[in-house]
Design a protein around this motif. Structure first.
Motif, PDB file in Angstrom:
ATOM      1  N   ALA A  67       0.844  -1.193   0.000  1.00  0.00           N
ATOM      2  CA  ALA A  67       0.000   0.000   0.000  1.00  0.00           C
ATOM      3  C   ALA A  67       0.878   1.241   0.000  1.00  0.00           C
ATOM      4  N   VAL A  68       0.422   2.278  -0.652  1.00  0.00           N
ATOM      5  CA  VAL A  68       1.143   3.551  -0.657  1.00  0.00           C
ATOM      6  C   VAL A  68       0.170   4.667  -0.299  1.00  0.00           C
ATOM      7  N   GLY A  69       0.684   5.677   0.393  1.00  0.00           N
ATOM      8  CA  GLY A  69      -0.137   6.806   0.784  1.00  0.00           C
ATOM      9  C   GLY A  69      -0.123   7.904  -0.255  1.00  0.00           C
ATOM     10  N   ASP A  70      -0.901   8.948   0.025  1.00  0.00           N
ATOM     11  CA  ASP A  70      -0.924  10.108  -0.855  1.00  0.00           C
ATOM     12  C   ASP A  70       0.466  10.738  -0.936  1.00  0.00           C
ATOM     13  N   GLY A  71       0.795  11.256  -2.098  1.00  0.00           N
ATOM     14  CA  GLY A  71       2.062  11.960  -2.251  1.00  0.00           C
ATOM     15  C   GLY A  71       3.252  11.074  -2.505  1.00  0.00           C
ATOM     16  N   VAL A  72       3.048   9.758  -2.634  1.00  0.00           N
ATOM     17  CA  VAL A  72       4.158   8.828  -2.892  1.00  0.00           C
ATOM     18  C   VAL A  72       4.271   8.598  -4.392  1.00  0.00           C
ATOM     19  N   ASP A  73       5.402   8.950  -4.973  1.00  0.00           N
ATOM     20  CA  ASP A  73       5.569   8.775  -6.413  1.00  0.00           C
ATOM     21  C   ASP A  73       6.838   8.012  -6.786  1.00  0.00           C
ATOM     22  N   ASN A  74       7.593   7.531  -5.761  1.00  0.00           N
ATOM     23  CA  ASN A  74       8.848   6.835  -6.057  1.00  0.00           C
ATOM     24  C   ASN A  74       8.727   5.323  -5.995  1.00  0.00           C
ATOM     25  N   VAL A  75       7.547   4.808  -5.641  1.00  0.00           N
ATOM     26  CA  VAL A  75       7.364   3.369  -5.537  1.00  0.00           C
ATOM     27  C   VAL A  75       5.882   3.061  -5.681  1.00  0.00           C
ATOM     28  N   SER A  76       5.575   1.848  -6.157  1.00  0.00           N
ATOM     29  CA  SER A  76       4.180   1.458  -6.352  1.00  0.00           C
ATOM     30  C   SER A  76       3.922   0.091  -5.744  1.00  0.00           C
ATOM     31  N   VAL A  77       2.654  -0.220  -5.583  1.00  0.00           N
ATOM     32  CA  VAL A  77       2.250  -1.503  -5.011  1.00  0.00           C
ATOM     33  C   VAL A  77       2.807  -2.650  -5.860  1.00  0.00           C
ATOM     34  N   GLY A  78       3.313  -3.671  -5.175  1.00  0.00           N
ATOM     35  CA  GLY A  78       3.848  -4.842  -5.847  1.00  0.00           C
ATOM     36  C   GLY A  78       5.341  -4.825  -6.069  1.00  0.00           C
ATOM     37  N   LYS A  79       5.987  -3.709  -5.785  1.00  0.00           N
ATOM     38  CA  LYS A  79       7.427  -3.602  -6.010  1.00  0.00           C
ATOM     39  C   LYS A  79       8.211  -4.265  -4.878  1.00  0.00           C
ATOM     40  N   ARG A  80       9.327  -4.905  -5.242  1.00  0.00           N
ATOM     41  CA  ARG A  80      10.251  -5.498  -4.272  1.00  0.00           C
ATOM     42  C   ARG A  80      11.166  -4.400  -3.741  1.00  0.00           C
ATOM     43  N   VAL A  81      11.241  -4.287  -2.410  1.00  0.00           N
ATOM     44  CA  VAL A  81      11.978  -3.174  -1.818  1.00  0.00           C
ATOM     45  C   VAL A  81      12.687  -3.599  -0.547  1.00  0.00           C
ATOM     46  N   ALA A  82      13.605  -2.753  -0.123  1.00  0.00           N
ATOM     47  CA  ALA A  82      14.185  -2.824   1.217  1.00  0.00           C
ATOM     48  C   ALA A  82      13.893  -1.495   1.912  1.00  0.00           C
ATOM     49  N   VAL A  83      14.046  -1.489   3.236  1.00  0.00           N
ATOM     50  CA  VAL A  83      13.846  -0.271   4.014  1.00  0.00           C
ATOM     51  C   VAL A  83      15.191   0.152   4.585  1.00  0.00           C
ATOM     52  N   SER A  84      15.547   1.410   4.414  1.00  0.00           N
ATOM     53  CA  SER A  84      16.818   1.902   4.944  1.00  0.00           C
ATOM     54  C   SER A  84      16.869   1.721   6.453  1.00  0.00           C
ATOM     55  N   ALA A  85      17.896   1.055   6.939  1.00  0.00           N
ATOM     56  CA  ALA A  85      18.024   0.813   8.377  1.00  0.00           C
ATOM     57  C   ALA A  85      18.389   2.071   9.154  1.00  0.00           C
ATOM     58  N   MET A  86      18.925   3.075   8.465  1.00  0.00           N
ATOM     59  CA  MET A  86      19.372   4.299   9.118  1.00  0.00           C
ATOM     60  C   MET A  86      18.542   5.508   8.716  1.00  0.00           C
ATOM     61  N   GLY A  87      17.310   5.295   8.322  1.00  0.00           N
ATOM     62  CA  GLY A  87      16.451   6.407   7.981  1.00  0.00           C
ATOM     63  C   GLY A  87      17.047   7.250   6.873  1.00  0.00           C
TER      64      GLY A  87
END
Length: 319
Positions: A67-87
């Motif tokens: 799921a993505v919120g309003d204003g998100v344009d760098n990623v879409s539902v279904g994409k494989r991703v990682a989350v930055s551990a250091m923000g």
């Protein structure tokens, strides 16, 4: 999702929201890496870094955007991703709202993250490698290349061939360094040689014969820091990463007379993680991992606390 049992602290923890707000992304987790930092949190020695308690730990996360919120344009539902551990990578650990430290983390089914912390995964990178890359990879890369300033031809010493040190040694080789290592456990020496390390010795002071320009200490037992200052070349650099001891006694006479530069290094940036993922995607780097189940996270952290994991990174894979 209601109340979920926290797998690590064995306390009821409120799970993160399953719907994103403005600029936020929900990631369905596929892999979560286990880190010695979480051991320090659960035994109390590093609990001060937490933004609140009780909290769901886990700061090495990879999965699929659900799921993505309003204003998100760098990623879409279904994409494989990682989350930055250091923000954002600019504020370190203390005072941050990083995943698993200042907000609920990866030892859960889902995690909520700012879209700015989302890192797209190359198709060639498996989830377990991606999770390990967000911390073990990032921290190693940052210490060697950013804080260490490695350039092709640099003679490098790596102290400690654990999960971080082994990855750092390989990255230093890939960066064109002439790499040597000190590791007290002879059982992992061969693995270091397989990754391109020219020679592995048992004690830091044995590194003196290699005339090193840079030493990166992933052990941090005080004696290792002092030993690195003693054996590094005049005008050399020592980068401190490991925190095996919170204090060290060093020879300031040698530090001064040799003009040694002593630097600390913690974590890294999203850009560092991206560079690590490039190495993994090319096939040049494989972070040594051991897969476990979600239910085994608690026992996995106990193994880490007892130093039973060796040079591997434990990664929990989700069904």
């Amino acid at each position: 999702m209601g109340i979920q049992r926290c797998r690590v602290a064995d306390r009821a923890c409120r799970c993160p929201r399953s719907h994103p707000g403005h600029g936020e992304v929900v990631v369905d987790l596929a892999a979560a890496g286990l880190c010695h930092t979480d051991v320090g949190i659960t035994d109390g020695t590093m609990a001060e870094i937490l933004g609140f308690t009780p909290i769901i730990l886990g700061h090495e996360a990879a999965g699929i955007v659900s799921a993505v919120g309003d204003g998100v344009d760098n990623v879409s539902v279904g994409k494989r991703v990682a989350v930055s551990a250091m923000g954002d990578g600019k504020s370190g650990v203390l005072g941050q709202k990083n995943i698993g430290v200042g907000r609920h983390g990866a030892y859960a089914e889902k995690t909520l993250a700012p879209a700015s912390e989302i890192i797209a995964l190359p198709d060639e990178v498996p989830f377990e490698q991606a999770a390990a890359a967000t911390d073990a990879g990032m921290t190693s890369y940052h210490a060697v290349f950013v804080r260490g300033g490695l350039r092709p031809g640099t003679k490098v010493g790596i102290i400690g061939l654990g999960g971080l040190g082994m990855t750092a040694a390989r990255l230093a080789v890939l960066g064109g360094g002439e790499v040597y290592a000190a590791e007290i456990n002879p059982r992992v020496h061969a693995a270091g040689i397989e990754r391109g390390v020219k020679q592995v010795v048992g004690d830091v002071k044995e590194l003196a014969e290699f005339e090193l320009d840079l030493i990166v200490d992933f052990a941090g037992f005080g004696t290792t820091t002092a030993g690195a200052i003693e054996v590094v070349n005049n005008g050399g650099r020592v980068v401190q990463v490991g925190l095996g001891r919170s204090e060290a006694t060093i020879n300031t006479h040698l530090l001064t007379m040799k003009e040694v530069e002593l630097r600390g290094s913690i974590g890294g940036t999203p850009a560092d993680t991206v560079e690590v993922l490039k190495f993994i995607s090319s096939g040049d780097l494989t972070i040594s991992t051991k897969s476990i189940g979600f239910a085994d996270i608690g026992s996995g952290l106990e193994q880490l606390a007892r130093s039973e994991v060796g040079g591997q990174r434990l990664v929990a894979l989700f069904d």
